[in-house]
Design an enzyme around this catalytic site. Structure first.
Site, mmCIF file in Angstrom:
data_model
loop_
_atom_site.group_PDB
_atom_site.id
_atom_site.type_symbol
_atom_site.label_atom_id
_atom_site.label_comp_id
_atom_site.label_asym_id
_atom_site.label_seq_id
_atom_site.Cartn_x
_atom_site.Cartn_y
_atom_site.Cartn_z
ATOM 1 N N LEU A 158 -33.446 34.059 26.077
ATOM 2 C CA LEU A 158 -34.232 34.731 27.111
ATOM 3 C C LEU A 158 -33.852 36.201 27.233
ATOM 4 O O LEU A 158 -34.184 36.868 28.199
ATOM 5 C CB LEU A 158 -34.041 34.018 28.456
ATOM 6 N N SER A 159 -33.141 36.685 26.233
ATOM 7 C CA SER A 159 -32.800 38.096 26.093
ATOM 8 C C SER A 159 -31.964 38.645 27.242
ATOM 9 O O SER A 159 -32.274 39.669 27.837
ATOM 10 C CB SER A 159 -34.056 38.947 25.900
ATOM 11 N N SER A 160 -30.877 37.964 27.507
ATOM 12 C CA SER A 160 -29.909 38.513 28.460
ATOM 13 C C SER A 160 -29.368 39.846 27.971
ATOM 14 O O SER A 160 -29.022 40.720 28.773
ATOM 15 C CB SER A 160 -28.764 37.522 28.665
ATOM 16 N N TYR A 165 -29.341 34.270 11.824
ATOM 17 C CA TYR A 165 -30.327 35.309 12.114
ATOM 18 C C TYR A 165 -30.307 36.359 11.004
ATOM 19 O O TYR A 165 -31.353 36.782 10.494
ATOM 20 C CB TYR A 165 -30.020 35.941 13.473
ATOM 21 N N ASP A 193 -37.521 42.506 22.364
ATOM 22 C CA ASP A 193 -36.852 42.165 23.614
ATOM 23 C C ASP A 193 -36.764 43.363 24.538
ATOM 24 O O ASP A 193 -37.023 43.271 25.743
ATOM 25 C CB ASP A 193 -35.448 41.629 23.332
ATOM 26 N N THR A 249 -41.155 38.022 14.064
ATOM 27 C CA THR A 249 -42.145 38.949 13.518
ATOM 28 C C THR A 249 -41.798 40.399 13.843
ATOM 29 O O THR A 249 -42.276 41.314 13.176
ATOM 30 C CB THR A 249 -43.542 38.632 14.071
ATOM 31 N N ALA A 256 -29.526 31.798 25.791
ATOM 32 C CA ALA A 256 -30.629 30.842 25.927
ATOM 33 C C ALA A 256 -31.911 31.310 25.247
ATOM 34 O O ALA A 256 -32.941 30.665 25.364
ATOM 35 C CB ALA A 256 -30.907 30.579 27.406
#
Length: 397
Positions: A140-142, A239, A187, A37, A138
């Protein structure tokens, strides 16, 4: 200090022969709800997590105006002149960066920061060594953690004095234009503005934020992350295709972004669009509403009330946006089967992690069930750990 702090400091010393000026860190994030979003000007509800990326950074004592970046994830450092950054970036759409992708994140931040604050400086040469305990790939926004740690360090050392929102914009520009990943700003905002025990309700159009207390521990619950270890990359295929579908859908509806399409508009949208484009649009429109509903439920009834919305979000990503994987579906279905209040994949999809909202005393049982289900299915063993909302970037030494 963590192992990542020690590793960043040790790498810096190895690369330069001296100690860094300081250590800065920034967190990864979990998105509680609101997937894809953000680049549609919509709503999201992420929170920062305890896992962090550390940047050991020092100003160089030569006058050659160069920047060196090294990472524990890479065999060799990358060194370029600061004045070369404007030649290296932006990366043309669809192309690979002119430097190794991992280096494009911190170098892109340096490039975007210099452009955002041209009157600041002097922008002296710097050495940067990066280590992290945020799982890579993963969901998790590394990447945002790298950007946040680098931006926080350079903001201080270069005296640019920008606030968290401005640094989040710089991180997004680095990711979009230096790395070439067409992501939104969620992120970076989640990493930069994180607070303990709090999710961040973000309007991605105005960038207005509101802290939303979660009270997970108080409610006797835990948030379990199930990292499937299926790696994904935002800068590639799926993406980008989803974003293009969203832009097409907004164009067909005659609006600037899908933020401007309501649930009531979906009947008309279905008449105007092919099936795939419509389903992409339906996910975004309904997901925006789920974020708003989640915020309302958290405020009125607490975190135990949001489980069904998490489940509905996963179904929408699986069926309409088609970004889940068999591993993610197995993680979600297994967690729900053994008593999770809610579960969903989190992050951009095509791999990465799921989250499950579970009773605090059920962590071991849910983890055992997920491990067994993955083994039965022939999947690689997942990585499981609990997370709680944590603070944003800071200088640690």
């Amino acid at each position: 200090m963590t192992a990542a702090h020690d590793a960043a400091r040790a790498l810096f010393t190895t690369l330069t022969g001296h100690e860094p000026d300081g250590l800065w860190s920034a967190p990864g994030r979990v998105n509680l709800i609101g997937e894809h979003t953000d680049y549609n000007d919509g709503f999201v509800l992420p929170f920062a997590i305890p896992q962090r990326t550390v940047a050991a950074v020092g100003l160089r004592d030569d006058d050659r105006g160069r920047i060196l970046v090294g990472s524990t994830f890479a065999d060799e450092p990358v060194e370029v002149g600061l004045d070369e950054l404007d030649r290296l970036f932006p990366t043309p759409s669809g192309a690979h960066p002119a430097v190794p992708e991992w280096a494009a994140y911190p170098l892109g931040v340096a490039w975007a920061l210099r452009q955002a604050a041209p009157g600041a400086g002097p922008f002296g040469g710097v050495d940067i060594a990066i280590a992290s305990d945020v799982p890579v790939g993963a969901g998790l926004s590394s990447s945002a953690a790298i950007e946040g740690a680098t931006a926080s360090a350079l903001n201080e050392l270069w005296g640019t004095d920008l606030d968290g929102t401005a640094l989040a914009r710089i991180g997004r520009r680095a990711e979009n234009e230096a790395v070439g990943a067409p992501t939104g700003i969620m992120d970076q905002m989640a990493s930069m503005l994180g607070e303990p025990d709090t999710a961040i309700f973000l309007d991605c159009r105005s960038l207005e934020t509101r802290p939303v207390p979660l009270g997970v521990t108080e409610a006797g619950l835990e948030i379990l992350v199930i990292d499937t270890r299926v790696k994904h990359a935002h800068s590639t295929g799926g993406y980008r295709e989803r974003r293009a579908s969203c832009e097409l859908g907004a164009s067909i509806m005659g609006v600037p972004a899908l933020r401007d399409v309501s649930i009531a508009d979906l009947l008309r949208a279905q008449e105007l669009m092919d099936d795939v484009t419509f389903r992409r649009v339906r996910h975004i429109v309904t997901e925006n509403q789920r974020v708003l509903d989640t915020v309302q439920l958290l405020q009125e009834h607490g975190v135990r009330a949001i489980g069904d919305l998490l489940v509905a979000s996963h179904a929408s990503m699986r069926d309409d946006f088609e970004i889940s994987t068999p591993e993610l579906d197995t993680a979600v279905e297994t967690a729900l089967a053994v008593g999770a209040l809610g579960a969903r994949m989190t992050g951009g999809g095509f791999g990465g992690a799921a989250i499950a909202l579970i009773e605090a005393d059920a962590v071991e049982a849910v983890s055992d069930a997920v491990n067994a289900a993955f083994a039965t299915a022939g999947f690689a063993a997942p990585l499981l750990f609990t997370v709680s909302p944590a603070a944003g970037p800071h200088r640690d030494a």
